[in-house]
Design a protein around this motif. Structure first.
Motif, PDB file in Angstrom:
ATOM      1  N   HIS A 158       4.754   7.450  -0.890  1.00 50.83           N
ATOM      2  CA  HIS A 158       3.349   7.328  -1.285  1.00 50.83           C
ATOM      3  C   HIS A 158       2.518   8.305  -0.465  1.00 50.83           C
ATOM      4  N   ASN A 165      -0.237   7.815   0.841  1.00 53.19           N
ATOM      5  CA  ASN A 165      -0.882   7.139   1.974  1.00 53.19           C
ATOM      6  C   ASN A 165      -0.072   7.287   3.253  1.00 53.19           C
ATOM      7  N   GLN A 166       1.224   7.536   3.095  1.00 54.17           N
ATOM      8  CA  GLN A 166       2.065   7.722   4.267  1.00 54.17           C
ATOM      9  C   GLN A 166       1.864   9.128   4.818  1.00 54.17           C
ATOM     10  N   ASP A 190       0.811  -1.221   0.000  1.00 51.19           N
ATOM     11  CA  ASP A 190       0.000   0.000   0.000  1.00 51.19           C
ATOM     12  C   ASP A 190       0.837   1.261   0.000  1.00 51.19           C
TER      13      ASP A 190
END
Length: 344
Positions: A325, A327-328, A122
């Motif tokens: 990313h 998402n981090q 992810d």
């Protein structure tokens, strides 16, 4: 009599050959009849999970079953027009649902060897379109319809080794220490003289009229390229850089949220900063006739953010940077490395 014997032998030979061919054809038909065919599946991928990604760009065989001898096969390769999802696994194989889009779409249930694939991460930039942008501005022309950076260049992943080997190759120092900035502790100002003899004062400490917060200015040096004195201004854990013209006291102060990096060969500056809204902003600038920054290109990338102070020129049209990313959040332990190439 001899001729009759020869003819008889020939006829027997022809019958034997025909019989062998018939048996071979029957055997081939029998083998074909036992080949395990691919099971076609629906294109509905709403419930699909555990996406798989190629380990490298080599071609891989998709089998209809784990019996590789009797399976129907298809050669597949790493392509954005296909997706592969894990269904089950054994010691050697992943059972997968394979979807190929485009002009000849197809969807199969099949098997691939595990050594060729890895599970989706992810936080991996391999799973996103690095060239996706929200908007761009080229030489003052704003565009929020084209959603790809590919009209200007490309963004792609590189190895950490390549990044470490190439950083600082194209960066040129453009700010140098100077003794021409005087500090007056009693009046609380820095001061310098312009080319025409005008005196410019910069407060050491002051309160921002906009935020009401106190800020502290620190001189960094002088930039011959910009003909400006450069100061770093810290306000409530935020930093900006101000550029004061040495040529003319009437010139407006220029501000940057980060120090650009400079390439002497192309005479271009580059900035890449994280956007509070989404992704990050790339700015490529040149200089106008008054030694001021002149923006050439701005692009808002949507699928990655950058690690500050990791942007480097490697040649006149290429940059490298450490990125993560989106998402981090605060954790940058999973960082990767990008090469940004552009044509301006």
């Amino acid at each position: 009599m001899k001729n009759i014997i020869i003819k008889t032998v020939c006829v027997i030979g022809l019958i034997s050959i025909a019989s062998c061919k018939k048996e071979a054809n029957q055997e081939q038909t029998s083998v074909n009849d036992t080949i395990i065919q691919f099971k076609e599946i629906s294109f509905d991928i709403e419930e699909q999970q555990n996406e798989l990604y190629f380990v490298n760009n080599k071609q891989v065989t998709l089998f209809a079953s784990t019996d590789t001898i009797k399976s129907q096969i298809k050669t597949i390769e790493n392509s954005p027009s296909q997706r592969i999802f894990l269904v089950n696994e054994s010691d050697e194989f992943y059972e997968v649902n394979y979807f190929s889009y485009g002009s000849n779409p197809l969807s199969y249930n099949g098997f691939v060897k595990k050594k060729h694939f890895k599970m989706k991460d992810d936080f991996s930039l391999e799973s996103v379109d690095l060239n996706e942008i929200r908007y761009s501005n080229l030489n003052g022309v704003y565009d929020d319809q084209s959603k790809s950076f590919e009209k200007y260049g490309t963004v792609k992943l590189i190895s950490k080794q390549s990044y470490l080997q190439n950083r600082r190759k194209g960066n040129t120092t453009f700010i140098f220490s100077t003794r021409n900035i005087e500090t007056n502790s009693q009046t609380g100002v820095y001061s310098f003289s312009t080319n025409s003899g005008e005196q410019v004062e910069v407060p050491i400490k002051a309160t921002s009229e906009e935020t009401g917060l106190e800020y502290l200015a620190t001189p960094i040096g002088f930039s011959p390229v910009l003909q400006s004195y450069v100061f770093r201004v810290n306000e409530d854990n935020e930093t900006i850089y101000s550029f004061y013209s040495k040529r003319n006291a009437q010139e407006k102060i220029q501000y940057k949220s980060t120090l650009p990096i400079y390439n002497k060969e192309s005479q271009q500056f580059a900035e890449l900063t994280n956007n509070n809204d989404v992704g990050c902003l790339l700015v490529i600038s040149g200089l106008d006739n008054n030694f001021r920054f002149k923006e050439k290109l701005l692009a808002n990338f949507t699928n990655f953010k950058i690690v500050p102070n990791t942007l480097f020129w490697i040649n006149e049209k290429s940059l490298i940077v450490e990125a993560v990313h989106t998402n981090q959040k605060d954790d940058v332990s999973k960082s990767e490395y990008l090469l940004i190439e552009f044509n301006l």
